[in-house]
Design a protein around this motif. Sequence first.
Motif, PDB file in Angstrom:
ATOM      1  N   TYR A  28       0.843  -1.202   0.000  1.00  0.00           N
ATOM      2  CA  TYR A  28       0.000   0.000   0.000  1.00  0.00           C
ATOM      3  C   TYR A  28       0.880   1.254   0.000  1.00  0.00           C
ATOM      4  CZ  TYR A  28      -3.563   3.316   1.585  1.00  0.00           C
ATOM      5  OH  TYR A  28      -4.416   4.385   1.699  1.00  0.00           O
ATOM      6  N   VAL A  32       0.830   4.070  -2.848  1.00  0.00           N
ATOM      7  CA  VAL A  32       0.403   5.408  -2.438  1.00  0.00           C
ATOM      8  C   VAL A  32       1.478   6.458  -2.778  1.00  0.00           C
ATOM      9  CG1 VAL A  32       0.205   6.790  -0.306  1.00  0.00           C
ATOM     10  CG2 VAL A  32      -1.332   4.881  -0.694  1.00  0.00           C
ATOM     11  N   LEU A  40      -1.119  13.505  -7.490  1.00  0.00           N
ATOM     12  CA  LEU A  40      -1.412  14.634  -6.598  1.00  0.00           C
ATOM     13  C   LEU A  40      -0.569  15.875  -6.904  1.00  0.00           C
ATOM     14  CD1 LEU A  40      -2.149  13.087  -3.077  1.00  0.00           C
ATOM     15  CD2 LEU A  40      -3.725  13.856  -4.827  1.00  0.00           C
ATOM     16  N   GLN A  69     -11.591   8.769  -4.400  1.00  0.00           N
ATOM     17  CA  GLN A  69     -10.367   8.257  -3.773  1.00  0.00           C
ATOM     18  C   GLN A  69     -10.695   7.285  -2.641  1.00  0.00           C
ATOM     19  OE1 GLN A  69      -6.932  10.893  -3.171  1.00  0.00           O
ATOM     20  NE2 GLN A  69      -6.661   9.954  -1.167  1.00  0.00           N
ATOM     21  N   LEU A  73      -9.341   3.554  -2.856  1.00  0.00           N
ATOM     22  CA  LEU A  73      -8.415   3.066  -1.818  1.00  0.00           C
ATOM     23  C   LEU A  73      -8.966   1.838  -1.100  1.00  0.00           C
ATOM     24  CD1 LEU A  73      -6.988   6.315  -0.147  1.00  0.00           C
ATOM     25  CD2 LEU A  73      -5.850   4.772  -1.726  1.00  0.00           C
TER      26      LEU A  73
ATOM     27  N   VAL B 251      -4.515  14.013   0.646  1.00  0.00           N
ATOM     28  CA  VAL B 251      -3.283  13.473   1.248  1.00  0.00           C
ATOM     29  C   VAL B 251      -3.608  12.822   2.603  1.00  0.00           C
ATOM     30  CG1 VAL B 251      -1.013  14.077   2.199  1.00  0.00           C
ATOM     31  CG2 VAL B 251      -1.752  15.074   0.035  1.00  0.00           C
ATOM     32  N   LEU B 253      -6.336  11.498   3.484  1.00  0.00           N
ATOM     33  CA  LEU B 253      -7.103  10.266   3.235  1.00  0.00           C
ATOM     34  C   LEU B 253      -6.193   9.074   2.910  1.00  0.00           C
ATOM     35  CD1 LEU B 253      -9.832   8.867   2.985  1.00  0.00           C
ATOM     36  CD2 LEU B 253     -10.019   9.720   0.650  1.00  0.00           C
ATOM     37  N   LEU B 254      -5.001   9.354   2.354  1.00  0.00           N
ATOM     38  CA  LEU B 254      -4.066   8.259   2.054  1.00  0.00           C
ATOM     39  C   LEU B 254      -3.722   7.493   3.332  1.00  0.00           C
ATOM     40  CD1 LEU B 254      -1.589  10.013  -0.425  1.00  0.00           C
ATOM     41  CD2 LEU B 254      -3.466   8.471  -0.980  1.00  0.00           C
ATOM     42  N   GLY B 255      -3.513   8.223   4.430  1.00  0.00           N
ATOM     43  CA  GLY B 255      -3.229   7.564   5.713  1.00  0.00           C
ATOM     44  C   GLY B 255      -4.497   7.049   6.362  1.00  0.00           C
ATOM     45  N   ALA B 257      -7.235   5.947   5.088  1.00  0.00           N
ATOM     46  CA  ALA B 257      -7.841   4.768   4.466  1.00  0.00           C
ATOM     47  C   ALA B 257      -7.322   3.484   5.100  1.00  0.00           C
ATOM     48  CB  ALA B 257      -7.555   4.761   2.969  1.00  0.00           C
TER      49      ALA B 257
END
Lengths: 90, 298
Positions: A28, A32, A40, A69, A73, B251, B253-255, B257
């Motif tokens: 992940y 990411v 991004l 997103q 995800l 950004v 949300l990346l963590g 999730a």
Amino acid sequence: MGQDKNQINPKQIPKRLVFNLIIEFIIYGGLVTLYFLVILRYLNEPIKNLFDNNLTFYAIVSLILIVLQGVVLERLTFYILDWVGLKRFE
Amino acid sequence: MEFLISGVTINPIFLAGIGFLVGILGGFFGVGGGFIAGPLMFLTGVPMNFVVGTDLAHMTGKSIVAARRHRVLGHVDIKLGLIMVIGTIIGVEAGAQLFESLKQTGRVDQFVGWIYVAIMLVIGSFMFIESLRATQIMRTQRISANEAVGFKGLSRRIYGIRIPPMISFPVSGIPSISLWTVLLVGFISGALAGFLGVGGGFVRMPLLVYVIGVPTHIAIGTDLFEIIFSAGYGTLTHSLKGNVDIMMALVMLLGAAIGAQIGALSTRYFTGPRIRLLFSFLPFIGAILVAYKLLSGG
């Protein structure tokens, strides 16, 4: 109402769970980072232009982006372990 | 990384880290986590208006992830969630209007702040005592965790209210309850969230358990499902006011999730009373943070 069918005795937490979690983290994290570098960074400026010029459209795009997103995800993490052939821990 | 919309430069790893932390809390307790994310974002230099809007945006995405995982575990009552959303959104608007009218009287921040502290202390104390009682009941009467609730009288009385239309929620094990009760619970949690600024999840999860009589795990999943809509609505309205830095939210949300999934899966290793006991500390943390802010004049 009986006992939750998904309830697991905490003493039965398998080592496999921790191992799977670490694998999931590594894959992940890599994906990411790639997403962050490729998408991004390039999205920053066009989104700022939209914010300055059309706030209504910006609001709609913002909601779509965050929902999209979130869904992607969730799907991504769901399939990562299947893809590497590890049994999911849920 | 420079976030052009809010005009601040923050390390994206730090932002993703905040997301990860509140993601775990959100997935496990069914709360948005604004009481942690807000102060942390503010400390990194994000302007207050962007803190509120951006936090709501990331909450929308995080709740999608966590609610989906809870759904897989059978912890989401979609019918209940959708009905409560109606009451919540009306409540949020009513709470926000009340806040605006109080603003004209002056010192509204102090007034609202201390109400927030009082409500959080009441919820925290009640849940702490109740969950300890429930744990004791589980041990002495050897009943299942779902049936062990320290104070069952309230939900029993609520079931006695027979104002039509009556509705059933099989997923939550509720055979019949007045639709108006469910809407009212949504309205109260929404009004408090709109009036106090944060705290929807703090209030809604206990209300679902003690007033409507929903098992703890389903209350968490259903609360998260509802947050998707209420936070989504908040994202839209705050975006229109220019209060959302969507890049920052993406950004975070990346963590969030991955944190939300860990939190959601962890609920499987805890009984309802144990989750409620752990949950009872959250309102205390929220109350302490707000009280400190009020006393220090921040």
